[in-house]
Design a protein around this motif. Structure first.
Motif, short mmCIF file in Angstrom:
data_model
loop_
_atom_site.label_atom_id
_atom_site.label_comp_id
_atom_site.label_asym_id
_atom_site.label_seq_id
_atom_site.Cartn_x
_atom_site.Cartn_y
_atom_site.Cartn_z
N GLY A 51 44.42 43.96 63.08
CA GLY A 51 44.00 43.60 61.68
C GLY A 51 42.85 44.32 60.98
O GLY A 51 42.80 43.74 59.67
N GLU A 53 42.44 46.89 59.69
CA GLU A 53 42.79 47.88 58.76
C GLU A 53 42.75 47.04 57.29
O GLU A 53 42.60 47.64 56.29
N ASN A 54 43.13 45.91 57.36
CA ASN A 54 43.29 44.98 56.39
C ASN A 54 41.77 44.88 55.65
O ASN A 54 41.96 44.36 54.27
N GLN A 55 40.93 44.98 56.01
CA GLN A 55 39.54 44.78 55.71
C GLN A 55 39.21 46.35 54.67
O GLN A 55 38.20 46.38 54.10
N TYR A 57 41.86 48.67 53.70
CA TYR A 57 42.68 49.43 52.94
C TYR A 57 42.17 49.10 51.15
O TYR A 57 42.44 49.89 50.32
N LYS A 186 47.37 50.00 50.16
CA LYS A 186 48.11 49.93 51.34
C LYS A 186 48.04 51.17 51.98
O LYS A 186 48.66 52.29 51.30
#
Length: 342
Positions: A51, A53-55, A57, A186
């Motif tokens: 996860g 990557e969610n920080q 994007y 995204k």
């Protein structure tokens, strides 16, 4: 040289969070990538990266390369260098940015040396521009301008790397602003097999025990800073600045000259060789204003200079100048603020 590949930021990662310096570089990287018409990419190397990557994007990152392996955390020089060098040989980035942290200072030179790419350390500004070689007359377009003070701060140098890739630069924490690009942005996450980029020989050094002492001083995020220079005169006089800071709810900072003289600790040093700050109010006491110090505080909203030299360079960027001796002015300020804050 045809530059078609992307701009990549090496992201530091600790305790489940991407480091502020990396997010600051992504913010700047997004602007530069847009100017260049390329994608913004991020590289995270370590363990437990689910996860992550969610920080990243929301900062406008198009591609996140994740290299996950328990052996890659905590950071050690050789494995991380191997991953970066071998990945860069594959994806051939146009620009690579790293933080001028203990990790970036260790990793950056290893990567640039191996790839023969060159590296500008401690940049205070990054821009995109053109360059004409004075000898050959050859023109280069859309180069990374790597800007930093040089020759003891007497000039500001703009450094370019016309031929070799990637163009590499390190930047100190706090120099660039950290700003979300788009909350709903995204990108794409790409999981890479660590074994493809490292060999067993890279792991000859292993960390047996690790201790990190968190700094108790937080001047980077202070909204008011009272900073002292060599002109404060002594460690005893510096205590007045702590009293003024306590009255104002501020933090105490210092110039390099004050730290070198032993007036206060290194963690409080502001400038090119210290931290960069952006407070709402910066009170400079006995600071002459060398370019290295100004580089670390010039974005302060309001600057007040207290100095017995009316021609001190810092006065040229100050919003208010009080000409006088620190020993007289600071106690009056303390008295005034105590009286008017009740």
């Amino acid at each position: 040289m045809a530059d078609i590949n992307n701009l990549i930021v090496y992201c530091e990662y600790e305790d489940g969070k991407v480091a502020d310096i990396s997010l600051e570089l992504l913010t700047k990287g997004r602007t530069l990538a847009t100017q260049l018409g390329v994608k913004l990419e991020a590289l995270v190397i370590g363990d437990k990266l689910t996860g992550i990557e969610n920080q990243l994007y929301p900062y406008g990152v198009d591609t996140v390369y994740k290299v996950e392996d328990p052996r890659l955390y905590p950071y050690t020089s050789q494995p991380h260098a191997s991953v970066v060098i071998n990945l860069f040989k594959e994806i051939k980035p146009q620009v690579c940015l790293m933080g001028a942290s203990s990790i970036g200072r260790d990793l950056g030179p290893r990567v640039s040396s191996s790839l023969h790419s060159g590296l500008t350390a401690d940049c205070t500004s990054l821009e995109i521009g053109d360059h004409t070689d004075a000898k050959t007359g050859k023109e280069y377009h859309n180069l990374l301008y790597q800007i930093r003070p040089a020759f003891g701060g007497n000039i500001v140098a703009t450094i370019v790397n016309p031929e070799c890739r990637p163009q590499m630069a390190t930047v100190r924490e706090g120099v660039m602003k950290k700003e979300i690009f788009d909350e709903n942005y995204k990108g794409t996450a790409i999981d890479l097999d660590a074994n493809k980029y490292v060999s067993d020989a890279d792991f000859v050094v292993s960390i047996i025990d690790r201790h990190i002492e968190k700094s108790k001083i937080n001047i980077k995020n202070a909204s008011i800073i009272v900073a002292g220079g060599y002109g404060v005169g002594s460690k005893e006089n510096f205590q007045m600045l702590f009293q003024l800071a306590e009255t104002l709810g501020a933090e105490v900072g210092a110039s390099r000259a004050a730290v070198d003289a032993g007036f206060t600790e290194h963690e409080r040093q502001i400038g090119q060789t210290g931290v960069t700050v952006h407070p709402k109010l910066y009170i400079a006491c006995g600071i002459s204003g060398q370019i290295q110090h100004i580089a670390g505080m010039q974005d302060s909203s309001i600057i007040i200079s207290i100095n017995n030299d009316p021609k001190a360079p810092i006065n040229t960027i100050a919003d208010y100048v009080i000409t006088g001796d620190i020993e007289e002015v600071v106690p009056k300020l303390i008295k005034y603020y105590k009286k008017n804050s009740k």
